[in-house]
Write a protein that holds these residues in place. Structure first.
Motif, PDB file in Angstrom:
ATOM      1  N   ILE A 214       0.831  -1.204   0.000  1.00 20.05           N
ATOM      2  CA  ILE A 214       0.000   0.000   0.000  1.00 20.05           C
ATOM      3  C   ILE A 214       0.863   1.251   0.000  1.00 20.05           C
ATOM      4  N   PHE A 215       1.882   1.283   0.866  1.00 13.10           N
ATOM      5  CA  PHE A 215       2.763   2.452   0.919  1.00 13.10           C
ATOM      6  C   PHE A 215       3.585   2.594  -0.362  1.00 13.10           C
ATOM      7  N   THR A 216       3.932   1.485  -1.001  1.00 16.07           N
ATOM      8  CA  THR A 216       4.654   1.549  -2.273  1.00 16.07           C
ATOM      9  C   THR A 216       3.785   2.183  -3.354  1.00 16.07           C
ATOM     10  N   VAL A 217       2.530   1.783  -3.426  1.00 16.57           N
ATOM     11  CA  VAL A 217       1.617   2.353  -4.427  1.00 16.57           C
ATOM     12  C   VAL A 217       1.377   3.835  -4.142  1.00 16.57           C
ATOM     13  N   ILE A 218       1.211   4.218  -2.882  1.00 13.86           N
ATOM     14  CA  ILE A 218       1.019   5.629  -2.535  1.00 13.86           C
ATOM     15  C   ILE A 218       2.249   6.432  -2.942  1.00 13.86           C
ATOM     16  N   GLY A 219       3.434   5.887  -2.708  1.00 10.17           N
ATOM     17  CA  GLY A 219       4.667   6.571  -3.101  1.00 10.17           C
ATOM     18  C   GLY A 219       4.773   6.735  -4.610  1.00 10.17           C
TER      19      GLY A 219
ATOM     20  N   LEU B 221       2.269   6.839  -6.782  1.00  7.41           N
ATOM     21  CA  LEU B 221       1.281   7.831  -7.209  1.00  7.41           C
ATOM     22  C   LEU B 221       1.737   9.245  -6.884  1.00  7.41           C
ATOM     23  N   THR B 222       2.387   9.432  -5.742  1.00  6.82           N
ATOM     24  CA  THR B 222       2.914  10.750  -5.384  1.00  6.82           C
ATOM     25  C   THR B 222       3.969  11.199  -6.378  1.00  6.82           C
ATOM     26  N   ILE B 223       4.875  10.297  -6.743  1.00 10.51           N
ATOM     27  CA  ILE B 223       5.925  10.639  -7.713  1.00 10.51           C
ATOM     28  C   ILE B 223       5.314  10.968  -9.069  1.00 10.51           C
ATOM     29  N   ILE B 224       4.295  10.211  -9.499  1.00  5.58           N
ATOM     30  CA  ILE B 224       3.650  10.474 -10.786  1.00  5.58           C
ATOM     31  C   ILE B 224       2.980  11.846 -10.784  1.00  5.58           C
ATOM     32  N   VAL B 225       2.294  12.189  -9.698  1.00  2.22           N
ATOM     33  CA  VAL B 225       1.620  13.491  -9.617  1.00  2.22           C
ATOM     34  C   VAL B 225       2.647  14.620  -9.630  1.00  2.22           C
ATOM     35  N   ILE B 226       3.752  14.454  -8.937  1.00  2.00           N
ATOM     36  CA  ILE B 226       4.794  15.488  -8.924  1.00  2.00           C
ATOM     37  C   ILE B 226       5.380  15.668 -10.321  1.00  2.00           C
TER      38      ILE B 226
END
Length: 45
Positions: A19-24, A26-31
């Motif tokens: 879960i934390f890997t996917v959140i990370g 997605l954060t990188i993609i949005v940035i």
């Protein structure tokens, strides 16, 4: 400890790590997408 509890904690740890890997990711993609410049006037002509 009971063997079932250890097995459940192992599964829970893997799930939380994923879960934390996917959140990370997605954060990188949005940035990265926010750094792409937006051209609003390219299709007006």
């Amino acid at each position: 400890m009971d063997q079932n509890i250890l097995f459940a904690l192992e599964i829970m740890g893997k799930g939380m790590l994923s879960i934390f890997t996917v959140i990370g990711l997605l954060t990188i993609i949005v940035i990265l997408l926010s750094k792409i410049p937006e051209n609003k006037n390219s299709n007006k002509n």
